[in-house]
Design an enzyme around this catalytic site. Structure first.
Site, mmCIF file in Angstrom:
data_model
loop_
_atom_site.group_PDB
_atom_site.id
_atom_site.type_symbol
_atom_site.label_atom_id
_atom_site.label_comp_id
_atom_site.label_asym_id
_atom_site.label_seq_id
_atom_site.Cartn_x
_atom_site.Cartn_y
_atom_site.Cartn_z
ATOM 1 C CG HIS A 283 -16.391 21.648 34.163
ATOM 2 N ND1 HIS A 283 -15.315 20.812 33.909
ATOM 3 C CD2 HIS A 283 -16.730 22.187 32.958
ATOM 4 C CE1 HIS A 283 -15.016 20.839 32.610
ATOM 5 N NE2 HIS A 283 -15.858 21.673 32.013
ATOM 6 C CB CYS A 284 -12.084 21.245 38.209
ATOM 7 S SG CYS A 284 -12.860 21.006 39.818
ATOM 8 C CE LYS A 285 -9.823 14.035 36.358
ATOM 9 N NZ LYS A 285 -8.668 13.092 36.425
#
Length: 447
Positions: A283-285
């Protein structure tokens, strides 16, 4: 096999209707007026049924659930007893974006169920020089990288070849449930190997109408699906101990929202994934740009898919993945990742020796300066370490993407789900009507 309203279909006017034969009973058509019904023809359109939910100027390709729904619809119509003597015509209208998505679905059906090669499916669809606009990314502003229908068909074919795609075991309900923001906003990119998901927060809450999930939201699902490793690419919005205490491995590989990773980050990501015991959740944002870019690097290395094919596949699984300069970055990395993958597989086969390693290192050093499509690889100097502060001030690409997804899904829910007040009103009215019938009208009818 194919037909057009023109005598010379290879020079057709853009506003002329086009009919293309897919099988002896199935046809695809681009029509500029509503077709007239006939006893021996069944017309249908999915233009307003299977619709892409855009982030910005992007408009496709449609996601995996929609491909599945479309294929089921076609198979059902072809097997229907009431339509056995009818031609089935899937038609689309004048909207070029709808045309591209409709052609995408037809092409996927040909590749998945009719066994056509990507090239054969594409040739059938472009009869009469039929133009289809290519798909673009979800970034804001102008676009200078596109994926074509042929890229998408190659992606689907290779996904089938490598076991990424199998509609016999595809779980439509699970896909459509977990892709929603309120249910976790996650998608499998490679079954049993990679999940892309929206970045968790320190606590679960509803912020400005958007569902923010804590690590605990995902823990049971991850355990049930043999996820062993979490990789975070954005700033710290939760304590990693909440995953590690639950038995997961957790790694941080920060780089700025909307940017491209350094070679060191790519190498570390690949090392982590290649040594993970189970599936990896990344995941990132928003779980789109950075997440899609690194998962794409793994796919290119280990499955030798082109950058365009890889981008097409990850977007079919999770729309919006890989944004802006990340697309050109993957094109630049394609050759070196293929070489790394070749060596990796060679090593697994027990063919490694000192000469192999030396030769491979020499090859990679040469690849560093290779120019692909006129773009030189200039990632020779490591940029400054990424700071969490880069994402604290101002609204990032990830913020905008999450907000758009939340708004469009809220609109869908408003349409599909009645409000509690409406449900209560309907229930009360039903009770009153039933009371009147039982207490007044029924006795009169009986006696």
């Amino acid at each position: 096999m194919r037909s057009s309203t023109l005598q010379d279909p290879r020079r057709r006017d853009p506003q002329d209707d086009v009919y293309v034969d897919i099988t002896d009973r199935l046809r695809f058509a681009i029509l500029y007026s509503r077709p007239k019904s006939a006893s021996n023809v069944h017309y249908f359109s999915i233009d307003n049924e299977l619709e892409y939910e855009n982030f910005s100027e992007d408009f496709g390709p449609l996601n995996l659930a929609m491909v599945y729904r479309y294929c089921c619809k076609i198979n059902k119509k072809l097997k229907s007893i009431t339509m056995l003597r009818k031609k089935i015509v899937h038609f689309t209208g004048s909207d070029q974006r709808k045309q591209a998505n409709a052609a995408f679905l037809v092409g996927c059906y040909m590749v998945i169920y009719l066994g056509r090669t990507p090239e054969a499916a594409y040739r059938i669809l472009i009869f009469g020089d039929t133009p289809y606009i290519p798909f673009r990314d979800a970034a804001y502003g102008s676009c200078n990288f596109y994926i074509t229908l042929l890229d998408c068909f190659h992606a689907v074919k290779k996904a089938m070849q490598y076991g990424f795609l199998n509609f016999n075991s595809f779980n439509l309900d699970e896909y459509e449930h977990y892709e929603k923001a309120e249910n976790g906003d996650l998608n499998w990119i490679i079954p049993d190997r990679f999940i892309a998901f929206c970045g968790p927060h320190s606590r679960a809450r509803l912020e400005s109408g958007y569902h923010q999930h804590s690590p605990e939201t995902y823990i049971q699902y991850f355990k049930n699906h043999n996820v062993t490793t979490i990789i975070r690419l954005n700033k710290r919005m939760y304590d990693a101990k909440r995953f590690t205490d639950a038995g997961f491995d957790h790694h941080d590989l920060f780089f700025a929202d909307g940017s491209t990773p350094t070679d060191a980050i790519v190498k570390r990501f690949l090392d982590i994934c290649e040594n993970a015991e189970g599936a990896i959740a990344v995941h990132c944002k928003a779980g789109l740009g950075r997440t899609g870019t690194l998962i794409a690097c793994y796919i290119m290395k280990h499955y030798r898919m082109t950058a365009a094919e890889t981008i097409a596949w990850v977007r079919i699984c999770r729309p919006g993945l890989v944004i802006g300069p990340q697309q050109q970055f993957l094109v630049m990395k394609q050759t070196s990742l293929w070489l790394e993958g070749d060596y990796f597989r060679q090593r697994l086969k027990g063919q490694e020796n000192g000469q192999h390693r030396a030769a491979f290192s020499k090859l990679l050093s040469g690849v560093d300066d290779i120019s692909i499509n006129g773009v030189e690889n200039q990632d020779q100097q490591e940029p400054k370490p990424y700071s969490d502060d880069d994402e604290i001030n101002g609204v990032t690409q990830g913020d905008r993407s999450r907000a758009l997804k939340r708004r469009r899904q809220s609109k869908t829910n408003d349409i599909l789900l009645p409000s509690p007040l409406a449900v209560l009103t309907f229930t009360l009215c039903s009770v009153v009507i039933w009371w009147i019938v039982c207490d007044y009208i029924l006795p009169i009818l009986l006696f």
